[in-house]
Each structure stands twice: as C-alpha cells, then as structure tokens.
Scaffold this active site. Structure first.
Site, PDB file in Angstrom:
ATOM      1  N   ARG A  35       0.855  -1.205   0.000  1.00  0.00           N
ATOM      2  CA  ARG A  35       0.000   0.000   0.000  1.00  0.00           C
ATOM      3  C   ARG A  35       0.886   1.250   0.000  1.00  0.00           C
ATOM      4  NH1 ARG A  35      -4.444  -3.080   2.626  1.00  0.00           N
ATOM      5  NH2 ARG A  35      -4.766  -4.415   0.825  1.00  0.00           N
ATOM      6  N   GLU A 179     -13.084 -15.220   9.551  1.00  0.00           N
ATOM      7  CA  GLU A 179     -13.120 -14.488   8.278  1.00  0.00           C
ATOM      8  C   GLU A 179     -12.914 -15.411   7.074  1.00  0.00           C
ATOM      9  OE1 GLU A 179     -10.178 -11.378   7.907  1.00  0.00           O
ATOM     10  OE2 GLU A 179     -11.001 -10.657   6.029  1.00  0.00           O
ATOM     11  N   LYS A 221     -16.871 -12.630   9.884  1.00  0.00           N
ATOM     12  CA  LYS A 221     -16.407 -11.535   9.018  1.00  0.00           C
ATOM     13  C   LYS A 221     -16.366 -12.044   7.571  1.00  0.00           C
ATOM     14  CE  LYS A 221     -12.500  -8.417   8.166  1.00  0.00           C
ATOM     15  NZ  LYS A 221     -11.460  -7.583   8.743  1.00  0.00           N
ATOM     16  N   SER A 263     -14.264  -5.319   3.493  1.00  0.00           N
ATOM     17  CA  SER A 263     -14.617  -4.506   2.316  1.00  0.00           C
ATOM     18  C   SER A 263     -14.037  -5.080   1.027  1.00  0.00           C
ATOM     19  CB  SER A 263     -14.211  -3.047   2.507  1.00  0.00           C
ATOM     20  OG  SER A 263     -12.840  -2.897   2.756  1.00  0.00           O
ATOM     21  N   GLY A 265     -11.736  -4.533  -1.122  1.00  0.00           N
ATOM     22  CA  GLY A 265     -11.295  -3.758  -2.275  1.00  0.00           C
ATOM     23  C   GLY A 265     -12.413  -2.942  -2.914  1.00  0.00           C
ATOM     24  N   ARG A 296      -9.409  -1.379   4.054  1.00  0.00           N
ATOM     25  CA  ARG A 296      -9.263  -0.357   3.002  1.00  0.00           C
ATOM     26  C   ARG A 296     -10.415   0.634   2.979  1.00  0.00           C
ATOM     27  NH1 ARG A 296      -7.940  -4.944  -1.301  1.00  0.00           N
ATOM     28  NH2 ARG A 296      -9.058  -6.077   0.341  1.00  0.00           N
TER      29      ARG A 296
HETATM   30  C1  5MM Z   1      -9.774  -8.928   3.450  1.00  0.00           C
HETATM   31  O1  5MM Z   1      -8.852  -8.268   4.252  1.00  0.00           O
HETATM   32  C2  5MM Z   1      -9.281  -7.901   5.542  1.00  0.00           C
HETATM   33  C3  5MM Z   1     -10.269  -6.783   5.484  1.00  0.00           C
HETATM   34  O2  5MM Z   1      -9.698  -5.726   4.746  1.00  0.00           O
HETATM   35  P1  5MM Z   1     -10.524  -5.016   3.601  1.00  0.00           P
HETATM   36  O3  5MM Z   1     -11.684  -4.368   4.291  1.00  0.00           O
HETATM   37  O4  5MM Z   1      -9.548  -4.026   3.026  1.00  0.00           O
HETATM   38  O5  5MM Z   1     -10.919  -6.079   2.639  1.00  0.00           O
HETATM   39  C4  5MM Z   1      -8.069  -7.452   6.340  1.00  0.00           C
HETATM   40  O6  5MM Z   1      -8.348  -7.453   7.709  1.00  0.00           O
HETATM   41  C5  5MM Z   1      -6.908  -8.347   6.046  1.00  0.00           C
HETATM   42  O7  5MM Z   1      -7.166  -9.608   6.555  1.00  0.00           O
HETATM   43  C6  5MM Z   1      -5.695  -7.690   6.661  1.00  0.00           C
HETATM   44  O8  5MM Z   1      -5.425  -6.506   5.957  1.00  0.00           O
HETATM   45  C7  5MM Z   1      -4.486  -8.605   6.673  1.00  0.00           C
HETATM   46  O9  5MM Z   1      -4.213  -9.032   5.392  1.00  0.00           O
HETATM   47  P2  5MM Z   1      -2.817  -9.734   5.098  1.00  0.00           P
HETATM   48  O10 5MM Z   1      -3.049 -10.414   3.771  1.00  0.00           O
HETATM   49  O11 5MM Z   1      -1.800  -8.675   5.017  1.00  0.00           O
HETATM   50  O12 5MM Z   1      -2.565 -10.708   6.205  1.00  0.00           O
END
Ligand code: 5MM
Length: 345
Positions: A35, A179, A221, A263, A265, A296
């Site tokens: 990012r 999740e 989630k 969310s 993306g 995000r």
């Molecule tokens: C899907 O990603 C999770 C929710 O984020 P978005 O709302 O942006 O979709 C997010 O919590 C994600 O699990 C974390 O950013 C950790 O991701 P990584 O792949 O870095 O472990």
C-alpha cells in the site's frame, strides 16, 4: 454458563455495541508495504509505526470504532511519546484485537487455491496476546471463484482450520473473528458469488459446530455478495444488499450475534452504501447485527491524504473519522449521500 463463557459473550457484545464497528488495521508487513509502495512512501518499520500512530491517535475514534485489529508488529509498537498502541486504544474505549493467522500459501495439488497457515504454536501465541491485552483475534481464509474453484477440499480444509483457530481462541478467552473471504476478483456473476459464499459458510458453520465453538461468542467476518470485479453486469447497491442478506440467512445460524463485513477492495463509499442498504431493507427482521470490519474502506482515503507527512496528520485523521462515522450511520441504516458529502466537506 461459566464465567469464561460469560466473558466471551460480554466481549462480543462490546464489539457490537452502539452501532460501532471494527477497524481492521492488521495488514501484514508485505501488505502494508504494498500500500505504501503504491503511493511512493518508504516501506520501513518506522513509516508503518508513524502511520499506525496517526490512526490510533485519531480524536474521538472510539465513538464509532469498538475494536481495532492489529498485526504482530503493531501490537508491540508505541507512540513517539512512549505509550503502547494497546494502551492508546484502551484509553479511547477501543478493544484491541490481533490477527493471528500467518498468511496464505499455495495449496499443494490445487493450483490457484490458497490455504491459511498459523495453527502451529497458536495456543501459546494466543496466551501471550491475551496477556498483552488483546481481547479478540482474527483469522482469514480466502477462496477464489474460477474454473473448478473453489474445490471441495479447499473449502473443507480452510473451514476446518478456521474452526480449530476459533476453538483455541475461545479456550484462551479471546473472541474469534472468523473471516472466510470469497474474493471479489474475477468475472463471476452475483449469483455465482452467492452460491460459493453460501457453500463456504455452510462448511464453516458445520466445522464450528463439530469443534464445539460457542456461536454466541464469535463474530463472522464474511465478504458481501457482489458481482466479480470484472463481471460485465454489475449488481446495483440494492441487488447486492438483497443477495448478501438472502445468502447469509441460508447459512448463518441465529445464535451468531454479529456479522462484520470485510470490504475486499470495494470503493470506500460504495462499501458504506451497500452496508446501509442492507440495514435499511432488512435490519428489523434479522437475527444478527450487520456491522463492518473494514480495512481499506476506512483507511485508504486517509492514507492517501497522510502520505507520510506530519503536516497531513490532522486532515488524514478527519477523513478516517468521517469514514468511521459514515459506517456507523450505515449500521443504523441512516447513511445518506448528502451526509457523506457534508461530512467530507
Ligand atoms: C480482506 O482483508 C481484511 C479486510 O480488509 P478489507 O476491508 O480491506 O478487505 C483485512 O483485515 C486483512 O485480513 C488484513 O489486511 C491482513 O491481510 P494480510 O493479507 O496482510 O494478512
């Protein structure tokens, strides 16, 4: 019900209280670096710390955010003044949470599919995080839609691991945020996303039941049910809201207290609009709360303002707070495009 179970339920309720939601700020080091790289920012531990300090120091964040999910690096970090991020969050009325999965790897023999790692040593890590002050945890499994995907074995293995993680969390007194993410990337239709999401959720709840996870003490989630990002026919906000709630009603037991969407993306405002539409159209008829656990869709607009410059901290915090406020309004079904614009101005 024993005191341990009561404590789990109390934490779950605290995460859903007053229409607040979760702030996912648990990007792993590689994800956070990606990012930053996209904005030309340095990808260093100090830069990540500065960014997370900007977030946790946002005044009044606790009015809209009930819990913040941190990653292992962030949970150990402090503000420049020397206060641990955990204590800053607690002082703001925000429960600290921790991402405990160790990311995804290619699933052997299953080209294009991924399996989440992190069960080895998890019991000990959960104890340590609990001692540090974490009250809840998070584990993410991902599923792609494509030719022959997701396979039954990918769904079953990831669901079993999610349930093993959830059971260990509850044993340690931490609320598991479960999740399972069906990815938005692809040409698939809304209907395909709905069918796959339902299949995944059925398997996840079957495994949670088999492994004796207390459903009242988890937060789910999931992804919203959406058209694939490159599908030529994109569902409207109301179509996505209807498809998501219809799918969840088929697969999520009423004992689950809350569903906090990722969310995935989506543009920030659109994620809010879709959550709002679900609550406007269905809230009074649902057994569970529909909330948010966005990364995000809360952070990205603020990150684009912050850009690593101290002079931008206040403006970035205002933008972060605005997104958090809008999503709280969406939980009530009170969000409007006018409120979005007025707040942003
Ligand atoms: C899907 O990603 C999770 C929710 O984020 P978005 O709302 O942006 O979709 C997010 O919590 C994600 O699990 C974390 O950013 C950790 O991701 P990584 O792949 O870095 O472990």
């Amino acid at each position: 019900m024993g005191p341990k179970q009561q404590a789990l339920l109390a934490t779950t309720q605290a995460l859903l209280v007053d229409d607040k939601g979760l702030l996912a700020m648990d990007e792993s080091i590689p994800t956070c670096n990606r990012r930053f790289e996209a904005l030309g920012l340095p990808q260093t531990e100090d830069a990540r710390r500065d960014y997370r300090e900007m977030i946790v120091n946002t005044p009044k964040l606790g009015a809209f955010i009930s819990g913040a999910i941190l990653c292992d690096e962030t949970i150990r970090q402090k503000t420049l003044e020397g206060t641990s991020f955990i204590n800053v969050l607690i002082d703001s009325g925000i429960l600290p949470g921790i991402k405990v999965d160790m990311g995804t790897q290619e699933m052997a023999g299953h080209a294009g599919e991924r399996i989440t790692e992190g069960l080895d040593g998890l019991r000990e890590r959960l104890t340590q995080y609990g001692e540090m002050g974490a009250r809840f945890a998070k584990w993410r499994a991902v599923f792609s839609i494509g030719e022959g995907m997701p396979s039954q074995s990918c769904i079953e293995t990831n669901a079993q691991d999610l349930a093993r993680y959830a059971a260990l969390c509850q044993e340690a007194g931490l609320v598991p945020v479960v999740e399972p993410e069906v990815l938005m990337e692809g040409e698939h239709t809304l209907e395909q996303c709905s069918a796959v999401t339902e299949e995944v959720l059925h398997e996840v709840f079957s495994q949670l039941y088999a492994q004796r996870v207390i459903l009242e003490g988890i937060i789910l989630k999931p992804n919203m049910v959406l058209s694939g990002s490159t599908c030529p026919k994109q569902a409207t906000v109301n179509e996505a809201a209807d498809a998501t709630v219809t799918c969840l009603l088929q697969a999520v037991p009423a004992a689950v207290p809350g569903i906090a969407f990722l969310s995935g993306g989506q543009p920030a405002e659109l994620a809010t609009a879709r959550l709002n539409a679900m609550n406007v159209r269905f809230k009074s008829r649902l057994p569970w709360a529909l909330s948010f656990s966005f990364a995000r869709a809360i952070q990205q607009p603020a990150l684009e303002i912050w850009r690593g410059d101290k002079m931008n901290v206040k403006a970035a915090q205002q933008t972060l707070l605005h997104r958090a406020r809008c999503n709280t309004a969406a939980r009530r079904g009170d969000w409007t495009e006018d409120a979005e614009r007025i707040g942003a101005a």
